[in-house]
Write an enzyme that holds these catalytic residues in place. Structure first.
Site, PDB file in Angstrom:
ATOM      1  CD  GLU A   1     -82.758  25.281 -51.230  1.00  0.00           C
ATOM      2  OE1 GLU A   1     -81.856  26.052 -50.869  1.00  0.00           O
ATOM      3  OE2 GLU A   1     -83.972  25.594 -51.245  1.00  0.00           O
TER       4      GLU A   1
ATOM      5  CG  ASP B   1     -77.794  29.324 -44.644  1.00  0.00           C
ATOM      6  OD1 ASP B   1     -78.827  29.067 -45.280  1.00  0.00           O
ATOM      7  OD2 ASP B   1     -76.652  29.156 -45.088  1.00  0.00           O
TER       8      ASP B   1
END
Length: 270
Positions: free
Chosen positions: A49, A60
């Site tokens: 990824e 995140d």
């Protein structure tokens, strides 16, 4: 059938689970990213990824936020993202790559243009964490026409009816978020995680990959029996940040990926 579909078919035939490291594109530069990709393939990664740096991170945690900032500070540009797959050594060393990109980046470039450029560059799919299933139709149509996997996310707070709708709109695999909140390593994962993944596996033929919170071999071994694949991000990115130089980053990440591979392959079959 996309390269992601082909990969998971091979893994199922072989009775193996996918290991997917997350690496931020251009952290701290594209040469380092390419070197790490070559290293993780040799260490046992099945696909990777590639995080697309963004100044406004969505889910995140601090480790990945900081990696995005490092890449942006070093002049990250989208053109570099599309040049990256060509730097992975040789056809035999190539591993499927999927971008992790905000929908705003894809939308601004143009849905078909982004997907076509990604395919031309060698990417096999895209994970789009902020794309609502209600708004996924146009991108899903483009991806389907061009044979490009579109991966959406299911979270612990997603209702079960909605989980099924998300699965129906995804291709390649389904990204199952293990915990509520942002990315980052966790000392423990929810006790209900396995039960929730098993419930969804009974309702979709898509492979289900678990991400968020996987801190090391012990967590990977715990989750491998219930998942079709595991996504490991912050623990990988943290090792890149701690490295003294490019060679050290490749060594640290490759060793860690090798440990994860061993743990996954040694885990009991569910």
């Amino acid at each position: 059938m996309s390269k992601v579909d082909e990969l998971f078919q091979r893994l199922r035939d072989d009775g193996r689970k996918a290991l997917m490291p997350f690496i931020t594109a251009g952290d701290p530069d594209f040469e380092t990213t390419a070197a790490i990709l070559n290293g993780v393939k040799a260490a046992g990664a099945d696909l990777c990824e590639i995080g697309v740096p963004y100044s406004d991170p969505i889910a995140d945690g601090p480790v990945i936020q900081e990696s995005y900032q490092r890449a942006l500070d070093h002049g990250f540009r989208l053109d570099g993202l599309f040049d990256l797959p060509s730097q992975v050594r040789g056809a035999d060393a190539q591993l499927p790559l999927v971008t992790m990109a905000s929908y705003s980046i894809i939308y601004r470039m143009g849905l078909r243009q982004y997907v076509q450029r990604a395919i031309d560059a060698g990417y096999a799919g895209a994970i789009v964490p902020d794309l609502l299933v209600e708004e996924a139709g146009p991108l899903s149509k483009v991806c389907s026409e061009l044979g490009f996997s579109l991966v959406l996310l299911v979270t612990p707070t997603t209702s079960r009816d909605r989980q099924i709708r998300i699965a129906e709109s995804s291709t390649g695999f389904l990204y199952f978020v293990s915990v509520t909140g942002i990315t980052g390593e966790r000392a423990a994962l929810p006790e209900t995680l396995g039960e929730n993944v098993r419930w969804l596996k009974q309702r979709t033929d898509l492979p289900i990959c678990i991400g968020f919170g996987i801190s090391g071999p012990e967590t990977a071994a715990q989750l491998a029996p219930v998942a079709d694949g595991l996504i490991v991000g912050s623990a990988v990115v943290r090792r890149i940040a701690a490295a003294a130089d490019r060679d050290d980053a490749v060594k640290r990440v490759s060793q860690f990926v090798g440990e994860l591979r061993t743990a996954i392959d040694s885990a009991p079959v569910a």
